[in-house]
Design a protein around this motif. Structure first.
Motif, PDB file in Angstrom:
ATOM      1  N   LYS A 170       1.743   2.031  -3.779  1.00  0.00           N
ATOM      2  CA  LYS A 170       1.598   2.443  -4.170  1.00  0.00           C
ATOM      3  C   LYS A 170       1.262   3.606  -4.268  1.00  0.00           C
ATOM      4  CE  LYS A 170      -3.524   1.459  -5.878  1.00  0.00           C
ATOM      5  NZ  LYS A 170      -5.400   0.587  -5.182  1.00  0.00           N
ATOM      6  N   TRP A 171       0.808   4.198  -2.613  1.00  0.00           N
ATOM      7  CA  TRP A 171       0.675   5.701  -2.655  1.00  0.00           C
ATOM      8  C   TRP A 171       2.049   6.520  -2.675  1.00  0.00           C
ATOM      9  CZ3 TRP A 171       3.056   9.133   0.230  1.00  0.00           C
ATOM     10  CH2 TRP A 171       2.749  10.208   1.145  1.00  0.00           C
ATOM     11  N   LEU A 172       3.413   5.988  -3.028  1.00  0.00           N
ATOM     12  CA  LEU A 172       4.394   6.956  -3.132  1.00  0.00           C
ATOM     13  C   LEU A 172       4.113   7.187  -4.761  1.00  0.00           C
ATOM     14  CD1 LEU A 172       7.254   5.433  -1.181  1.00  0.00           C
ATOM     15  CD2 LEU A 172       6.163   7.603  -0.733  1.00  0.00           C
ATOM     16  N   THR A 173       3.972   6.142  -5.751  1.00  0.00           N
ATOM     17  CA  THR A 173       4.007   5.179  -7.001  1.00  0.00           C
ATOM     18  C   THR A 173       2.735   6.708  -7.394  1.00  0.00           C
ATOM     19  OG1 THR A 173       4.665   3.278  -6.748  1.00  0.00           O
ATOM     20  CG2 THR A 173       3.790   3.600  -8.628  1.00  0.00           C
ATOM     21  N   ILE A 174       1.617   6.444  -6.849  1.00  0.00           N
ATOM     22  CA  ILE A 174       0.847   7.533  -7.251  1.00  0.00           C
ATOM     23  C   ILE A 174       0.597   9.267  -6.625  1.00  0.00           C
ATOM     24  CG2 ILE A 174      -1.649   8.081  -6.519  1.00  0.00           C
ATOM     25  CD1 ILE A 174      -2.498   5.173  -6.407  1.00  0.00           C
ATOM     26  N   SER A 175       1.475   8.949  -5.845  1.00  0.00           N
ATOM     27  CA  SER A 175       1.657  10.191  -5.673  1.00  0.00           C
ATOM     28  C   SER A 175       2.790  11.353  -6.573  1.00  0.00           C
ATOM     29  CB  SER A 175       2.382  10.540  -3.880  1.00  0.00           C
ATOM     30  OG  SER A 175       1.358  10.318  -3.541  1.00  0.00           O
ATOM     31  N   THR A 176       3.990  10.201  -6.617  1.00  0.00           N
ATOM     32  CA  THR A 176       5.239  10.937  -7.329  1.00  0.00           C
ATOM     33  C   THR A 176       4.931  11.017  -8.992  1.00  0.00           C
ATOM     34  OG1 THR A 176       7.038   9.970  -6.814  1.00  0.00           O
ATOM     35  CG2 THR A 176       7.129   9.915  -8.840  1.00  0.00           C
ATOM     36  N   ASP A 206       1.019  -1.298  -0.120  1.00  0.00           N
ATOM     37  CA  ASP A 206      -0.137   0.166  -0.086  1.00  0.00           C
ATOM     38  C   ASP A 206       0.477   1.425  -0.237  1.00  0.00           C
ATOM     39  OD1 ASP A 206      -2.291  -1.846  -0.093  1.00  0.00           O
ATOM     40  OD2 ASP A 206      -2.301  -1.145   2.468  1.00  0.00           O
ATOM     41  N   ILE A 207       1.884   1.154   0.734  1.00  0.00           N
ATOM     42  CA  ILE A 207       3.461   2.902   0.670  1.00  0.00           C
ATOM     43  C   ILE A 207       3.573   2.980  -0.967  1.00  0.00           C
ATOM     44  CG2 ILE A 207       4.960   3.187   1.930  1.00  0.00           C
ATOM     45  CD1 ILE A 207       4.458   1.354   3.924  1.00  0.00           C
ATOM     46  N   SER A 253       1.270  11.346  -9.918  1.00  0.00           N
ATOM     47  CA  SER A 253       0.714  13.018  -9.660  1.00  0.00           C
ATOM     48  C   SER A 253       1.872  13.882 -10.330  1.00  0.00           C
ATOM     49  CB  SER A 253      -0.451  12.792  -8.291  1.00  0.00           C
ATOM     50  OG  SER A 253      -1.251  11.916  -8.622  1.00  0.00           O
TER      51      SER A 253
END
Length: 199
Positions: free
Chosen positions: A6-12, A3-4, A14
């Motif tokens: 995934k969140w980092l990938t989406i944030s980057t 999950d971390i 974005s």
């Protein structure tokens, strides 16, 4: 952990998208394809690139920038040309390569200003202002690079338009275009997040 990641990938991703939309959205009106629409300036800044590709053939990015610089000079849109690029050794000197190419096109030596310390776009623009004393200019490069150049120029307080040189076949240079997406993101970081490191 997944999950971390995934969140980092989406944030980057974005952040990259937001940076690119910001840069293109705030500069596109000053990206000029028809030279007759240029206001004109005393100086044009030509951004350096390698004269040859890895296979030894002529680099179309270089050739097209030189052609555009010649066009602006002969149509009276600029009076002088600052040739800004990196110099790694006596065998690799982007500014000198541009000078030689323009001299062959009949441009007089006295209107060519060599900046051999333009290792990065931000350095070329900063030196145009701080070393050569110009606050208004026409930038000369390909369209994909133009938006970032104008974004940086605006932050540095330069009054600039960009005349776009012809971009070679996008399919053949897709990696250069993809790198620009990241370069735009880095420009935002350099100018707004870590500005002290670029003083």
């Amino acid at each position: 952990m997944l999950d971390i990641i995934k969140w980092l990938t989406i944030s980057t991703l974005s952040f990259v998208v937001i940076c690119n939309l910001w840069i293109v959205g705030t500069t596109h009106e000053r990206v000029i394809r028809d030279s007759s629409q240029l206001i004109g300036a005393e100086v044009g800044l030509v951004f350096g690139t390698s004269q040859h590709q890895i296979n030894g053939e002529s680099n179309p990015f270089f050739t097209n920038r030189v052609a555009s610089a010649k066009q602006l000079f002969y149509t009276g849109k600029v009076e002088k040309l600052v040739l800004s690029g990196s110099k790694d050794s006596i065998y690799y000197d982007e500014a000198e390569a541009m000078k030689s190419a323009l001299l062959e096109q009949g441009i007089a030596d006295e209107v060519l200003i060599l900046d051999k310390y333009g290792n990065r776009t931000i350095e070329s623009l900063s030196r145009l202002r701080d070393v050569y004393g110009y606050n208004q200019c026409i930038l000369i490069t390909q369209e994909y690079h133009a938006y970032r150049c104008l974004f940086i120029a605006q932050k540095l307080g330069l009054d600039a338009q960009c005349f776009v040189a012809q971009t070679p076949d996008r399919k053949e240079h897709i990696w250069a275009l993809l790198r620009e997406l990241l370069a735009r993101t880095k420009a935002v970081i350099d100018l707004y997040i870590l500005p002290a490191q670029n003083d």
